[in-house]
Scaffold this motif. Structure first.
Motif, PDB file in Angstrom:
ATOM      1  N   GLY A  39       0.815  -1.215   0.000  1.00 17.82           N
ATOM      2  CA  GLY A  39       0.000   0.000   0.000  1.00 17.82           C
ATOM      3  C   GLY A  39       0.843   1.257   0.000  1.00 17.82           C
ATOM      4  O   GLY A  39       0.512   2.246  -0.655  1.00 17.82           O
ATOM      5  N   THR A  40       1.962   1.223   0.705  1.00 18.16           N
ATOM      6  CA  THR A  40       2.848   2.380   0.748  1.00 18.16           C
ATOM      7  C   THR A  40       3.496   2.613  -0.612  1.00 18.16           C
ATOM      8  O   THR A  40       3.597   3.754  -1.066  1.00 18.16           O
ATOM      9  N   ILE A  41       3.929   1.536  -1.248  1.00 11.95           N
ATOM     10  CA  ILE A  41       4.548   1.669  -2.571  1.00 11.95           C
ATOM     11  C   ILE A  41       3.554   2.244  -3.580  1.00 11.95           C
ATOM     12  O   ILE A  41       3.905   3.087  -4.402  1.00 11.95           O
ATOM     13  N   MET A  42       2.310   1.826  -3.484  1.00  9.47           N
ATOM     14  CA  MET A  42       1.311   2.253  -4.468  1.00  9.47           C
ATOM     15  C   MET A  42       0.673   3.596  -4.148  1.00  9.47           C
ATOM     16  O   MET A  42       0.432   4.398  -5.038  1.00  9.47           O
ATOM     17  N   PHE A  43       0.381   3.860  -2.888  1.00 10.06           N
ATOM     18  CA  PHE A  43      -0.456   5.015  -2.562  1.00 10.06           C
ATOM     19  C   PHE A  43       0.115   5.996  -1.540  1.00 10.06           C
ATOM     20  O   PHE A  43      -0.373   7.104  -1.427  1.00 10.06           O
ATOM     21  N   LEU A  44       1.035   5.616  -0.713  1.00 11.06           N
ATOM     22  CA  LEU A  44       1.645   6.421   0.344  1.00 11.06           C
ATOM     23  C   LEU A  44       0.685   6.737   1.505  1.00 11.06           C
ATOM     24  O   LEU A  44       1.095   7.256   2.524  1.00 11.06           O
ATOM     25  N   VAL A  45      -0.584   6.405   1.376  1.00 16.36           N
ATOM     26  CA  VAL A  45      -1.564   6.670   2.431  1.00 16.36           C
ATOM     27  C   VAL A  45      -1.298   5.857   3.699  1.00 16.36           C
ATOM     28  O   VAL A  45      -1.465   6.385   4.805  1.00 16.36           O
ATOM     29  N   PRO A  46      -0.880   4.582   3.619  1.00 15.73           N
ATOM     30  CA  PRO A  46      -0.647   3.817   4.842  1.00 15.73           C
ATOM     31  C   PRO A  46       0.373   4.444   5.796  1.00 15.73           C
ATOM     32  O   PRO A  46       0.326   4.197   6.988  1.00 15.73           O
ATOM     33  N   VAL A  47       1.264   5.273   5.291  1.00 12.36           N
ATOM     34  CA  VAL A  47       2.221   5.946   6.168  1.00 12.36           C
ATOM     35  C   VAL A  47       1.481   6.869   7.125  1.00 12.36           C
ATOM     36  O   VAL A  47       1.762   6.897   8.323  1.00 12.36           O
ATOM     37  N   PHE A  48       0.520   7.603   6.630  1.00  6.15           N
ATOM     38  CA  PHE A  48      -0.255   8.503   7.476  1.00  6.15           C
ATOM     39  C   PHE A  48      -1.158   7.728   8.434  1.00  6.15           C
ATOM     40  O   PHE A  48      -1.321   8.112   9.592  1.00  6.15           O
ATOM     41  N   ILE A  49      -1.718   6.620   7.955  1.00  2.81           N
ATOM     42  CA  ILE A  49      -2.537   5.767   8.818  1.00  2.81           C
ATOM     43  C   ILE A  49      -1.684   5.198   9.944  1.00  2.81           C
ATOM     44  O   ILE A  49      -2.103   5.170  11.100  1.00  2.81           O
ATOM     45  N   TYR A  50      -0.463   4.761   9.601  1.00  6.98           N
ATOM     46  CA  TYR A  50       0.445   4.224  10.612  1.00  6.98           C
ATOM     47  C   TYR A  50       0.751   5.265  11.684  1.00  6.98           C
ATOM     48  O   TYR A  50       0.728   4.959  12.874  1.00  6.98           O
ATOM     49  N   ILE A  51       1.033   6.473  11.287  1.00 12.60           N
ATOM     50  CA  ILE A  51       1.362   7.533  12.253  1.00 12.60           C
ATOM     51  C   ILE A  51       0.204   7.755  13.218  1.00 12.60           C
ATOM     52  O   ILE A  51       0.400   7.857  14.431  1.00 12.60           O
ATOM     53  N   VAL A  52      -1.011   7.790  12.698  1.00 11.97           N
ATOM     54  CA  VAL A  52      -2.187   7.981  13.553  1.00 11.97           C
ATOM     55  C   VAL A  52      -2.355   6.792  14.497  1.00 11.97           C
ATOM     56  O   VAL A  52      -2.583   6.975  15.708  1.00 11.97           O
ATOM     57  N   LEU A  53      -2.223   5.570  13.976  1.00  6.69           N
ATOM     58  CA  LEU A  53      -2.371   4.386  14.826  1.00  6.69           C
ATOM     59  C   LEU A  53      -1.279   4.319  15.887  1.00  6.69           C
ATOM     60  O   LEU A  53      -1.533   3.919  17.018  1.00  6.69           O
ATOM     61  N   ARG A  54      -0.078   4.705  15.537  1.00  5.53           N
ATOM     62  CA  ARG A  54       1.044   4.690  16.492  1.00  5.53           C
ATOM     63  C   ARG A  54       0.746   5.620  17.674  1.00  5.53           C
ATOM     64  O   ARG A  54       1.098   5.342  18.809  1.00  5.53           O
ATOM     65  N   LEU A  55       0.079   6.721  17.396  1.00  3.01           N
ATOM     66  CA  LEU A  55      -0.274   7.669  18.459  1.00  3.01           C
ATOM     67  C   LEU A  55      -1.482   7.216  19.278  1.00  3.01           C
ATOM     68  O   LEU A  55      -1.565   7.512  20.469  1.00  3.01           O
ATOM     69  N   LEU A  56      -2.407   6.485  18.661  1.00  2.00           N
ATOM     70  CA  LEU A  56      -3.652   6.120  19.340  1.00  2.00           C
ATOM     71  C   LEU A  56      -3.611   4.786  20.083  1.00  2.00           C
ATOM     72  O   LEU A  56      -4.263   4.646  21.115  1.00  2.00           O
ATOM     73  N   ILE A  57      -2.875   3.798  19.564  1.00  2.00           N
ATOM     74  CA  ILE A  57      -2.876   2.475  20.169  1.00  2.00           C
ATOM     75  C   ILE A  57      -1.847   2.441  21.300  1.00  2.00           C
ATOM     76  O   ILE A  57      -0.663   2.698  21.078  1.00  2.00           O
ATOM     77  N   PRO A  58      -2.279   2.129  22.513  1.00  6.15           N
ATOM     78  CA  PRO A  58      -1.349   2.111  23.647  1.00  6.15           C
ATOM     79  C   PRO A  58      -0.447   0.873  23.635  1.00  6.15           C
ATOM     80  O   PRO A  58      -0.771  -0.132  23.010  1.00  6.15           O
ATOM     81  N   LYS A  59       0.682   0.978  24.349  1.00  2.00           N
ATOM     82  CA  LYS A  59       1.559  -0.171  24.520  1.00  2.00           C
ATOM     83  C   LYS A  59       0.867  -1.195  25.402  1.00  2.00           C
ATOM     84  O   LYS A  59       0.050  -0.848  26.262  1.00  2.00           O
ATOM     85  N   ARG A  60       1.206  -2.454  25.182  1.00  4.99           N
ATOM     86  CA  ARG A  60       0.636  -3.521  26.017  1.00  4.99           C
ATOM     87  C   ARG A  60       1.213  -3.398  27.422  1.00  4.99           C
ATOM     88  O   ARG A  60       2.416  -3.317  27.603  1.00  4.99           O
ATOM     89  N   PRO A  61       0.344  -3.375  28.442  1.00  9.34           N
ATOM     90  CA  PRO A  61       0.854  -3.308  29.819  1.00  9.34           C
ATOM     91  C   PRO A  61       1.606  -4.584  30.182  1.00  9.34           C
ATOM     92  O   PRO A  61       1.274  -5.661  29.691  1.00  9.34           O
ATOM     93  N   ARG A  62       2.581  -4.477  31.023  1.00 11.17           N
ATOM     94  CA  ARG A  62       3.401  -5.631  31.386  1.00 11.17           C
ATOM     95  C   ARG A  62       2.705  -6.545  32.343  1.00 11.17           C
ATOM     96  O   ARG A  62       1.888  -6.388  33.050  1.00 11.17           O
TER      97      ARG A  62
END
Length: 62
Positions: A39-62
């Motif tokens: 998807g990144t090679i074809m459209f570059l949109v997944p990079v922006f989706i990844y950035i948003v998900l990286r900010l929203l999804i919390p780390k797994r608690p230990r």
């Protein structure tokens, strides 16, 4: 029935975002990461989706 929470995975590759999504939905990590790469090679949109998900999804608690 208790629903499992969505957390980033325990892998260092791509910050665990796609590993967490794969674990949550019961899919293979490689498949999710492969779709991201294609998807990144074809459209570059997944990079922006990844950035948003990286900010929203919390780390797994230990």
């Amino acid at each position: 029935m208790e629903r499992e929470e969505l957390y980033r995975g325990k892998t260092w590759i791509a910050g665990g975002v796609y590993a967490g999504i794969a674990d949550y939905y019961g899919l293979r990590k490689g498949a999710i990461q492969g779709v991201f790469v294609l998807g990144t090679i074809m459209f570059l949109v997944p990079v922006f989706i990844y950035i948003v998900l990286r900010l929203l999804i919390p780390k797994r608690p230990r």
